[in-house]
Enzyme design. Sequence first.
Site, short mmCIF file in Angstrom:
data_model
loop_
_atom_site.label_atom_id
_atom_site.label_comp_id
_atom_site.label_asym_id
_atom_site.label_seq_id
_atom_site.Cartn_x
_atom_site.Cartn_y
_atom_site.Cartn_z
N ARG A 46 4.25 11.47 -12.03
CA ARG A 46 3.49 12.67 -12.40
C ARG A 46 2.47 13.07 -11.35
O ARG A 46 2.41 14.23 -10.92
CB ARG A 46 2.72 12.42 -13.72
CG ARG A 46 3.50 12.67 -14.97
CD ARG A 46 3.06 11.67 -16.03
NE ARG A 46 3.48 10.36 -15.57
CZ ARG A 46 4.67 9.85 -15.83
NH1 ARG A 46 5.49 10.50 -16.61
NH2 ARG A 46 5.06 8.68 -15.35
N THR A 47 1.62 12.14 -10.93
CA THR A 47 0.49 12.50 -10.07
C THR A 47 0.98 12.99 -8.71
O THR A 47 0.49 13.99 -8.18
CB THR A 47 -0.45 11.29 -9.90
OG1 THR A 47 -0.72 10.76 -11.20
CG2 THR A 47 -1.75 11.68 -9.24
N LYS A 57 4.40 -2.90 9.14
CA LYS A 57 4.29 -3.61 10.43
C LYS A 57 2.88 -4.14 10.63
O LYS A 57 2.54 -4.61 11.72
CB LYS A 57 4.63 -2.65 11.57
CG LYS A 57 6.04 -2.09 11.51
CD LYS A 57 6.23 -1.08 12.64
CE LYS A 57 7.47 -0.23 12.41
NZ LYS A 57 7.46 0.98 13.22
N ARG A 96 -3.42 7.50 -3.48
CA ARG A 96 -3.30 6.49 -4.55
C ARG A 96 -3.15 5.14 -3.88
O ARG A 96 -2.37 4.98 -2.93
CB ARG A 96 -2.10 6.76 -5.45
CG ARG A 96 -1.85 5.59 -6.41
CD ARG A 96 -0.88 5.87 -7.48
NE ARG A 96 -1.45 6.77 -8.47
CZ ARG A 96 -0.90 7.01 -9.66
NH1 ARG A 96 0.23 6.41 -9.99
NH2 ARG A 96 -1.46 7.86 -10.51
N HIS A 107 -9.30 7.35 -12.08
CA HIS A 107 -8.20 8.30 -11.90
C HIS A 107 -8.77 9.66 -12.32
O HIS A 107 -8.47 10.19 -13.39
CB HIS A 107 -7.02 7.88 -12.77
CG HIS A 107 -5.72 8.57 -12.49
ND1 HIS A 107 -5.62 9.68 -11.66
CD2 HIS A 107 -4.45 8.31 -12.93
CE1 HIS A 107 -4.35 10.05 -11.61
NE2 HIS A 107 -3.62 9.24 -12.37
N1 CP Z 1 -0.45 9.53 -15.34
C1 CP Z 1 -0.10 9.02 -14.14
O1 CP Z 1 -0.94 8.70 -13.29
O2 CP Z 1 1.26 8.91 -13.98
P1 CP Z 1 1.98 8.44 -12.63
O3 CP Z 1 1.66 6.99 -12.43
O4 CP Z 1 3.45 8.70 -12.85
O5 CP Z 1 1.42 9.26 -11.50
#
Ligand code: CP
Length: 306
Positions: free
Chosen positions: A58-59, A86, A108, A136
Amino acid sequence: MSLNSKHLLGLDGMKREDIQLILDTAVSFREVLDRPIKKVPPLQGKTIANMFFENSTRTRLSFELAERRLSADVLGFQSSGSSVSKGETLKDTARNIEAMKVDMVVMRHPAAGAPHYLAQVVDANVINAGDGGHEHPTQALLDMYTIRERLGRLEGLHVCIVGDISHSRVALSNIYGLTTMGAKVSVCGPATMIPREIEKLGVDVYHHLDDILPLVDVLNVLRIQLERDAGRLFPSLREYHNYYGITRQRLDRAGRVITILHPGPINRDVEIAADVADGEHSVILQQVLNGVAIRMSVLYLLSIRN
Ligand code: CP
């Protein structure tokens, strides 16, 4: 109107006026997503690198779509297949990407604090797309947007976050954001999944769903993070479902309409029954759509701050 910070690293300490500005700006971008041509020019000429060192559906897709909807040039980076394997450091990877004249970095990372570190070593705007068990922020912003869209306000609502609070960056960002916006926040889960002293963040703690359900307007149901060994915190998935699974029978017993959120991905019939996830009070897919508008809002507001 612009944000007080150059980066979006978390909602801890973010001013109410900044959260309000992001939510209000997202309303216009949400309208763009309903147009036949879903593209506007504000980020034309800007380059954005999406650095994902951890899995995401999603993100990652939502940021990429938001960037393309705003007409930015988009670079995708995943740690597998890169020179990280590496032995290249995070700092060197980031500075090499920045040398290509990147304006913004979305990151992320499995390590809490990685985007904060990045923000210290690059000139680009940095957006945290989830750092370990820490924060998040765009997930919490899209959750707040979706609650406000469904119920008309945040102030005075009672939101309960259910599940593995200890390992959840979604929970922490929601607690910071919702309390700043004047909502009452409770958490509910087994003692093994609730951090000690979480009350200091201004939340009430419950261990029995049937005690809290009659009191709340919104449930934000967290995923059992099997990949982070959360399965060791209770005897079995069946037992977790029996005590903490959100089922129609349980919601009916509560005797009130409760809006259901889940950040995804869902473990159907573990933390949430499939018919509740797909039911009329679930806003799970609206969260996904609103996430694109929230990320457009964040990218746009950071870009005009430069
Ligand atoms: N909600 C969320 O962060 O989903 P993903 O891990 O798929 O990005």
